[in-house]
Design a protein around this motif. Structure first.
Motif, short mmCIF file in Angstrom:
data_model
loop_
_atom_site.label_atom_id
_atom_site.label_comp_id
_atom_site.label_asym_id
_atom_site.label_seq_id
_atom_site.Cartn_x
_atom_site.Cartn_y
_atom_site.Cartn_z
N GLY A 36 0.82 -1.22 0.00
CA GLY A 36 0.00 0.00 0.00
C GLY A 36 0.84 1.26 0.00
O GLY A 36 0.55 2.22 -0.72
N ARG A 37 1.89 1.25 0.78
CA ARG A 37 2.76 2.43 0.83
C ARG A 37 3.52 2.61 -0.48
O ARG A 37 3.71 3.72 -0.95
N SER A 38 3.97 1.50 -1.07
CA SER A 38 4.68 1.63 -2.35
C SER A 38 3.71 2.07 -3.45
O SER A 38 4.09 2.84 -4.33
N THR A 39 2.47 1.61 -3.41
CA THR A 39 1.48 2.05 -4.39
C THR A 39 1.18 3.53 -4.21
O THR A 39 1.06 4.28 -5.18
N LEU A 40 1.07 3.96 -2.97
CA LEU A 40 0.83 5.37 -2.68
C LEU A 40 2.01 6.22 -3.15
O LEU A 40 1.82 7.27 -3.77
N ALA A 41 3.21 5.76 -2.89
CA ALA A 41 4.39 6.49 -3.34
C ALA A 41 4.46 6.55 -4.86
O ALA A 41 4.78 7.59 -5.45
N ALA A 42 4.13 5.44 -5.52
CA ALA A 42 4.14 5.43 -6.99
C ALA A 42 3.09 6.38 -7.55
O ALA A 42 3.33 7.07 -8.54
#
Length: 171
Positions: A80-86
């Motif tokens: 979720g955090r990597s998707t948010l960052a992307a």
């Protein structure tokens, strides 16, 4: 008109992507919390039993699923955090690409080249320049080049205005 509509559509898609990440993060936190609760319940049940055969049901029904939920929650949180960052990086990239130059490249005037025969230098500098060189133009500290310094070779020609080597004044 169409470009404005396209920008609005792109903005709406980006904000929808950012909102779509939130449920995944909430699911991650819920799995972490449920896993922690199950591990505590399993520990409490095991600690009250003296014999190993009576501890196994607590281990199988609480501790192992609790550990699995903690691992799943950690993976969901990371994803979720990597998707948010992307999504944020994509939004920033869209903002950078959307910025149009004020003047099209085809209509920009070519950079000015120095053509003056007057030579200048900056005290303490290492180069000598033409008077209209952009590095010394409008600089009050620029002074006329000293012939003795140029003859000694202490100063080199500027690579931007490229004063000719034979333009160096002789002694």
């Amino acid at each position: 008109m169409r470009a404005a509509r396209t920008d609005q559509t792109a903005s709406a898609a980006r904000s929808a992507r950012l909102r779509g990440v939130r449920p995944e993060l909430w699911a991650a936190f819920a799995a972490l919390a449920a896993g922690a609760v199950l591990c505590v319940i399993g520990w409490y049940g095991i600690s009250g039993e003296r014999f190993a055969e009576r501890q196994l049901p607590y281990l199988a029904s609480c501790t192992v699923p609790g550990a699995a939920l903690i691992i799943a929650g950690t993976m969901l949180l990371t994803h979720g955090r990597s998707t948010l960052a992307a999504a944020r990086v994509e939004e920033l990239y869209g903002l950078l690409v959307a910025a149009e130059p004020s003047t099209p490249l085809a209509h920009r005037p070519p950079p000015a080249t120095a053509t003056s025969d007057d030579l200048l230098m900056v005290p303490g500098g290492t180069l000598w320049h033409r008077a209209d060189c952009p590095l010394v133009a409008d600089k009050p500290e620029a002074v006329p080049a000293d012939a003795t310094i140029l003859a000694r070779g202490d100063l080199g020609p500027c690579p931007i205005c490229e004063p000719p080597a034979d333009a160096a004044p002789e002694r």
